[in-house]
Design a protein around this motif. Sequence first.
Motif, short mmCIF file in Angstrom:
data_model
loop_
_atom_site.label_atom_id
_atom_site.label_comp_id
_atom_site.label_asym_id
_atom_site.label_seq_id
_atom_site.Cartn_x
_atom_site.Cartn_y
_atom_site.Cartn_z
N VAL A 19 0.84 -1.21 0.00
CA VAL A 19 0.00 0.00 0.00
C VAL A 19 0.88 1.26 0.00
O VAL A 19 0.62 2.22 -0.74
N ASN A 22 2.39 1.57 -3.59
CA ASN A 22 1.38 1.98 -4.58
C ASN A 22 0.97 3.43 -4.37
O ASN A 22 0.83 4.20 -5.32
N THR A 23 0.78 3.79 -3.10
CA THR A 23 0.31 5.13 -2.79
C THR A 23 1.38 6.17 -3.15
O THR A 23 1.07 7.19 -3.77
N LYS A 26 1.60 6.41 -7.01
CA LYS A 26 0.41 7.09 -7.58
C LYS A 26 0.49 8.60 -7.31
O LYS A 26 0.25 9.42 -8.20
N ALA A 27 0.84 8.96 -6.06
CA ALA A 27 0.94 10.39 -5.72
C ALA A 27 2.02 11.06 -6.56
O ALA A 27 1.82 12.16 -7.08
N ILE A 62 -3.20 10.69 -1.02
CA ILE A 62 -2.51 9.70 -0.18
C ILE A 62 -3.41 9.26 0.98
O ILE A 62 -3.55 8.06 1.26
N ARG A 63 -4.04 10.23 1.65
CA ARG A 63 -4.94 9.91 2.77
C ARG A 63 -6.08 9.00 2.30
O ARG A 63 -6.42 8.02 2.97
N LEU A 65 -6.20 6.94 -0.23
CA LEU A 65 -5.75 5.58 -0.55
C LEU A 65 -5.46 4.78 0.71
O LEU A 65 -5.87 3.62 0.84
N ILE A 66 -4.76 5.39 1.66
CA ILE A 66 -4.42 4.67 2.90
C ILE A 66 -5.70 4.30 3.65
O ILE A 66 -5.86 3.16 4.12
N TYR A 69 -7.63 1.16 2.51
CA TYR A 69 -7.14 -0.15 2.96
C TYR A 69 -7.14 -0.30 4.47
O TYR A 69 -7.36 -1.39 4.98
N TRP A 102 0.44 6.35 9.98
CA TRP A 102 1.11 6.63 8.71
C TRP A 102 1.64 8.06 8.76
O TRP A 102 0.92 8.98 9.17
#
Length: 283
Positions: A19, A22-23, A26-27, A62-63, A65-66, A69, A102
Amino acid sequence: MTNETNDNYQVGGKSFTAVAVNTASKAGEWIQTKSNQANRFTSKGSASDLVTEVDKGAEKLIRNLIQTYFPTHSILGEEGADPGAEGAAKALQAVKDDEYVWIVDPIDGTTNFIHGFPFYSVSIALAYRGEVIVGVIYDPSRDELFVAEKGKGAYVRGKRVTVSGEERLADSLLATGFPTERQAMLPLNMNQLSAIIPGARNVRAGGSAALHLAYVAAGRLTGFWEMNLNAWDIAAGMLLVQEAGGRVTDLSGKPYNLAVRNVAATNGLIHDELITELSKANK
Ligand code: IPD
Ligand code: CA
Ligand code: CA
């Protein structure tokens, strides 16, 4: 999403590291698509402490996406905190007893991003009960991903890396940075540079603390130090350096924890010499 265990870091089939990776990528990709908006910035209090809508948008992404999950985890992000050391301390205090936190810097090196200087990064770490267990730094300009997992080593572009082998400051390439808070810090910075530059191979100041730490892990820099940083600048890079065989402490040589703001990170071999020279400058 209930099969959470701390043994293999699996939640709902996605590992923490997957995660984070990926995050961050992506960011980073999204940030690059917004480089035409980099010249629209506002000041957080001084001409050197800047923020863009891209910083804020990247943190939001980012927030989201995290949280998709790991909805029960906490997030400590630069753009969610009030500016300055006090704001950072308050934000850290608010999450310090949470199990999973995180720690996010959506763009580390905003000034470089604004100027089109391609040395900035996305930094994402995960702490479990205050200990950093995952650290990921992504450099979108070079499409370079740095990944560390507690006890499992440090990797750059999927290859395991170790710190460099220089044994003396005289053979060392070092990096530092200049805090945005100038009044109290700049004289000290100048003393440190005067103390270190004559005895080192050379000193760089690239403008992204997270990337400097990643470069120490990758053996491209022998060491790095900087004052007045925040947890989101240091946490991911700290784990990278440690997992690459290096050492990370505060400037008095005490072990790193999330509240450390004045940091030294090296290949380990030059650590004591660097701390000794810096402490002379700080007197
Ligand atoms: C900054 C960068 C820079 C360092 C500053 C940080 P930001 O972070 O890490 O290298 O010298 O102290 O504040 O504001 O670009 O996220
Ligand atoms: Ca930063
Ligand atoms: Ca930032």
